[in-house]
Design a protein around this motif. Structure first.
Motif, PDB file in Angstrom:
ATOM      1  N   PRO A  18      35.001  35.611  45.882  1.00  0.00           N
ATOM      2  CA  PRO A  18      36.363  35.424  46.414  1.00  0.00           C
ATOM      3  C   PRO A  18      36.583  33.961  46.806  1.00  0.00           C
ATOM      4  N   VAL A  19      37.764  33.455  46.523  1.00  0.00           N
ATOM      5  CA  VAL A  19      38.182  32.135  46.996  1.00  0.00           C
ATOM      6  C   VAL A  19      39.409  32.365  47.877  1.00  0.00           C
ATOM      7  N   ASN A  20      39.250  32.105  49.154  1.00  0.00           N
ATOM      8  CA  ASN A  20      40.288  32.394  50.133  1.00  0.00           C
ATOM      9  C   ASN A  20      41.087  31.131  50.460  1.00  0.00           C
TER      10      ASN A  20
ATOM     11  N   ASN B 166      36.411  30.257  54.106  1.00  0.00           N
ATOM     12  CA  ASN B 166      35.378  30.497  53.091  1.00  0.00           C
ATOM     13  C   ASN B 166      34.010  30.166  53.653  1.00  0.00           C
TER      14      ASN B 166
ATOM     15  N   LYS C 236      39.959  35.636  42.846  1.00  0.00           N
ATOM     16  CA  LYS C 236      38.566  35.949  42.523  1.00  0.00           C
ATOM     17  C   LYS C 236      38.066  35.014  41.420  1.00  0.00           C
TER      18      LYS C 236
ATOM     19  N   GLU D 179      48.492  38.342  46.286  1.00  0.00           N
ATOM     20  CA  GLU D 179      47.034  38.562  46.287  1.00  0.00           C
ATOM     21  C   GLU D 179      46.421  38.403  47.678  1.00  0.00           C
ATOM     22  N   LYS D 180      47.283  38.395  48.697  1.00  0.00           N
ATOM     23  CA  LYS D 180      46.829  38.317  50.091  1.00  0.00           C
ATOM     24  C   LYS D 180      45.932  37.109  50.324  1.00  0.00           C
ATOM     25  N   SER D 181      46.335  35.986  49.725  1.00  0.00           N
ATOM     26  CA  SER D 181      45.678  34.675  49.915  1.00  0.00           C
ATOM     27  C   SER D 181      44.245  34.627  49.395  1.00  0.00           C
ATOM     28  N   THR D 182      43.914  35.506  48.450  1.00  0.00           N
ATOM     29  CA  THR D 182      42.556  35.519  47.892  1.00  0.00           C
ATOM     30  C   THR D 182      42.614  35.656  46.378  1.00  0.00           C
TER      31      THR D 182
ATOM     32  N   ASN E 232      43.238  39.146  42.942  1.00  0.00           N
ATOM     33  CA  ASN E 232      42.321  39.690  43.949  1.00  0.00           C
ATOM     34  C   ASN E 232      41.896  41.109  43.564  1.00  0.00           C
TER      35      ASN E 232
ATOM     36  N   GLN F 210      29.123  33.986  49.845  1.00  0.00           N
ATOM     37  CA  GLN F 210      30.435  34.042  49.212  1.00  0.00           C
ATOM     38  C   GLN F 210      30.499  35.117  48.133  1.00  0.00           C
TER      39      GLN F 210
ATOM     40  N   SER G 233      30.589  38.455  46.204  1.00  0.00           N
ATOM     41  CA  SER G 233      31.024  39.785  46.632  1.00  0.00           C
ATOM     42  C   SER G 233      30.518  40.906  45.725  1.00  0.00           C
TER      43      SER G 233
END
Length: 819
Positions: free
Chosen positions: A638-640, A798, A748, A743-746, A689, A14, A16
């Motif tokens: 990242p947390v999606n 995730n 941090k 944030e495009k579904s993400t 993000n 997970q 990054s």
């Protein structure tokens, strides 16, 4: 709704980014470095003149009381200096030593007050001359005189006197007295010679003692008051002498319910976690017998399988440790079945007896040795309860005691987690005629040692008694703190400016139900059966009893920890602690504006929630991140979020998710500096993000905050004059659909760490270089119509794994006890 296992991040997958951290957030750090000089130098000069007169008088008095027949190789004088602002240790420590012959040995009031040894009397005369010149410069306008600029940064100084060292009245000398030795990192050879002379005196005088050289303290057994006074007046390596009575039991009368034990334990042969009960023993003549480990070797006072403490009925005592043990092992199970039939245990029990009757004096040296012996014999034990606190409350902002230090150190070194009660305020009955939260503004409602422990879990009392039906206590409701519980003693607003605070730095960690007091008549409060807890007694012919106290809230939280370790045995203790805190809530406990600042100091993170601590479900997922970090680094995870949160019709756009996140880590404590007792600054938050570089930039350059109010959980910009650091931090976030779209579904999840350099003598060479931590995130749909998609959706996008395919106890429901 199906109970599900929590989910654990595969942290390496997970993760990054790892970068060097740059402190670019917050206010201008340069302002923090400026010394805040007093404006009224005339008043300061007058104060210094009085200080000098007092210093000379105290020195004369000190040496008149010396016993010249004692063979002591060195005399050392100490001055307590109060500063206008925090003392910058790494910047001025050596200056005071080199210029004034003053060696800093300890700091109090979060580095606004220091204790200095006069190790070079000739150089110390420079200090005295500089002070005299300052006085003449200001009062006599003799502007030809020169003085050190450091003088203007001081507000007061005085000699360390016998009455400062002695923390109790000599006529109250008990059976055990603790001598805390002063740390002289730059002149240790001198200290050791004085210590050797002191040990020789103790031997020659036949004073029984224990020298704990590792932790720099001497424990005296049955000394008389004359000996204590002689030692303090002659051996100049003693910072404090304490003689603290501890207590588990509060006085009071309840009606005893006589009933034979009507329950049996159904799973005593099962492999269960073990909880060490540090208390007055556990009676093996009760229904708990199948759960008690048959080991009578861990005791400071009699047979640990016999409990003779507590209230007396006839010729027998009803016990204390037995009731604590039952709650730790069985939790609320007995209350669900009205103490009848079969119950399922969550833990087995090891009795660690430290007192026969629940009061007295305790050898901290022997207790800590016994705890280390327990871990050596039973290394699998992770959880303990400790419901004995010193009877004396801690003064506002009082430093950590050596006892607290030893317990924090033990927990760090042995992978242990101790659940400690705040202690009970017995005066609440005599000082109140009704329930008022403003009562907690009184200093004497502060917690007692060792409830200020940071590596362990401190528990206060809520008023509920686990019984269905109307609430019969005096509190505003069953969720509110009981009037006898104690609050945290730290008030940073008394030390720092309003902008320089740490909202995470408080105790207790949370509260749990422990019963309430009641109205004896319209204007009189008393211990009453109806609002009290029903508990297991140590007497088989008695059965159950009624009691209240933080002693009984504490094992209920320990029981919850045992359930966590049973369901998720591979989680760290930091995760166990973070799970409990993350589920706790203050939402049902409103504090009015006049007492709002007391809220966290009284109830911590709030009332513990068993269900949310233990389980996720389709619409609420708890994610656990366990990892390590080095000083000076930032890590990004990242947390999606699943796409349905954007594309489905959820019935609303704002506040579709609620996120609670809690960080916990353990640390090796450092003595002699209240400010840097925990030297590790660790902070986290949830950001847009963005990359690590963007998150580290100032808001003017790049705005990475998801919400204007959501920033780093703890401020690390104060480097030379830091705030005290907390190893438990919690944040909340409400998520809108637009947040996910932008944030495009993400999001941090970011965390950074740094070790303070404001440490007396510098950071020890062998201090750890890498620090373990746990972050728990609960993500919950905040929708009228739940989708049932969140848990699986998060798992798909995730790097997560179900911790364990656990056999869910479907009997545990959020409203199973209607509490």
């Amino acid at each position: 709704m199906t109970n599900k296992s929590h989910l654990k991040f595969l942290s390496k997958k997970q993760l990054s980014e790892i970068k060097d951290f740059k402190y670019n957030y917050g206010f201008d750090p340069s302002n923090d470095e400026e010394d805040k000089e007093p404006k009224n130098y005339t008043r300061l000069a007058n104060s210094f003149r009085n200080n000098l007169i007092r210093l000379e008088s105290d020195l004369n008095s000190k040496y008149k009381l010396r016993d010249k027949s004692l063979a002591i190789p060195f005399d050392i004088d100490y001055v307590q200096i109060t500063f206008q602002d925090q003392f910058v240790i790494n910047k001025y420590y050596k200056d005071y030593y080199n210029n004034f012959g003053l060696e800093a040995t300890n700091f109090y009031d979060f580095a606004k007050k220091g204790l200095f040894a006069i190790v070079d009397r000739a150089k110390f005369e420079r200090f005295i001359n500089s002070v005299n010149n300052f006085i003449s410069y200001e009062l006599e306008k003799n502007h030809n005189l020169k003085f050190s600029e450091y003088v203007k940064y001081i507000s007061d100084f005085k000699l360390l006197r016998t009455e400062d060292i002695l923390k109790f009245k000599l006529e109250d000398t008990g059976s055990i007295v603790y001598l805390e030795l002063i740390n002289l990192p730059l002149d240790d050879a001198i200290k050791q010679q004085i210590a050797k002379a002191l040990i020789s005196y103790l031997n020659e005088s036949n004073i029984e003692h224990k020298h704990d050289s590792e932790n720099d303290r001497i424990e005296l057994i049955n000394p008389d008051s004359h000996q204590i006074q002689l030692i303090i007046q002659n051996y100049d390596i003693i910072e404090s002498a304490t003689c603290s009575l501890f207590t588990t039991i509060r006085p009071g009368e309840f009606n005893t319910v006589e009933r034979q034990f009507a329950f049996t334990v159904s799973n005593s042969d099962e492999e269960l976690p073990i909880i060490g009960i540090i208390d007055t023993g556990i009676s093996s003549q009760t229904a708990l017998a199948p759960l008690i480990i048959d080991d009578a070797s861990f005791t400071l006072a009699g047979n640990p399988l016999i409990d003779q403490a507590g209230r007396r009925t006839g010729f027998n005592y009803l016990g204390h440790g037995t009731a604590v043990a039952a709650l730790a092992s069985l939790g609320k199970e007995n209350h669900r079945n009205n103490f009848q039939g079969k119950v399922t245990a969550d833990a087995k029990l090891l009795s660690i007896k430290i007192s026969e009757n629940g009061t007295g004096y305790i050898s901290e040296v022997d207790l800590l040795k016994m705890l280390y012996d327990v871990k050596k014999k039973y290394p699998e034990i992770r959880l303990f309860t400790l419901t004995t606190c010193y009877g004396i409350f801690k003064e506002q902002n009082e430093p950590f005691s050596n006892y607290t230090y030893l317990l924090d150190k033990f927990s760090y070194e042995t992978n242990s987690l101790i659940f400690i009660c705040t202690g009970n305020n017995l005066n609440c009955l005599n000082e109140n005629t009704s329930y008022e939260l403003s009562y907690f503004q009184n200093n004497h409602t502060n917690l007692s040692t060792p409830a200020d422990s940071l590596n362990n879990f401190t528990v206060g009392a809520a008023a509920g008694n686990l019984i269905n039906g109307p609430f019969l206590g005096i509190s505003s409701s069953k969720e509110f703190p009981a009037l006898y519980t104690r609050k945290g003693h730290v008030d940073l607003s008394a030390i720092f400016s309003p902008v320089k605070v740490n909202k995470n730095y408080f105790k207790p960690d949370g509260i749990e139900y422990a019963g309430d007091i009641g109205y004896y008549d319209e204007n009189t409060l008393d211990w009453m059966d109806e609002p009290a807890l029903t508990l297991l007694s140590a007497r088989p012919e008695i059965g159950i009893i009624q009691e209240v106290g933080t002693s009984f809230a504490t094992p209920l939280v320990a029981n919850l920890a045992a359930k966590i370790t049973k369901n998720y045995p591979l989680l760290t203790n930091e995760s166990v602690k973070a799970l409990i805190i993350n589920s706790a809530s203050t939402s049902l406990i409103p504090f009015k504006s006049d007492v709002s600042k007391l809220k966290n100091r009284v109830i911590g993170h709030g009332l513990v929630d068993d269900f949310k601590t233990l389980y996720s479900n389709e619409n609420s997922a708890t994610l656990i991140l366990e990892d390590t970090i080095k000083s000076g680094k930032i890590k990004i995870y990242p947390v999606n979020f699943p796409d349905y949160l954007i594309y489905d019709d959820l019935g609303k756009k704002n506040g579709i998710l609620k996120i609670n996140a809690t960080l916990c880590f353990k640390f090796l404590p450092i003595k002699n500096n209240q400010l840097s007792y925990n030297p590790i600054h660790m902070a986290f938050s949830i950001f847009k993000n963005h990359t690590a570089e963007e998150i580290m930039k100032s808001d003017e350059e790049v705005l990475s905050k998801l919400k204007s109010t959501l920033t780093w959980s703890e401020n690390g910009r104060y480097i030379s004059k830091p705030i005290p650091y907390s190893n438990t931090q919690k944040i909340t976030l409400n998520v809108n659909v637009d947040d996910l779209v932008s944030e495009k579904s993400t999001f941090k999840l970011a965390l950074h760490a740094r070790v303070s350099d404001q440490i007396v003598g510098g950071l020890p060479e062998n201090y750890p270089k890498e620090f373990s931590f746990s972050i728990v995130l609960s993500i919950e749909e905040n929708l009228k119509k739940k989708t049932g998609k969140l848990y699986d959706g998060l798992q798909l996008v995730n790097e997560l794994e179900s911790i364990q395919n656990i056999d869910i106890d479907n009997d545990l429901e959020t409203d199973s006890l209607n509490i």
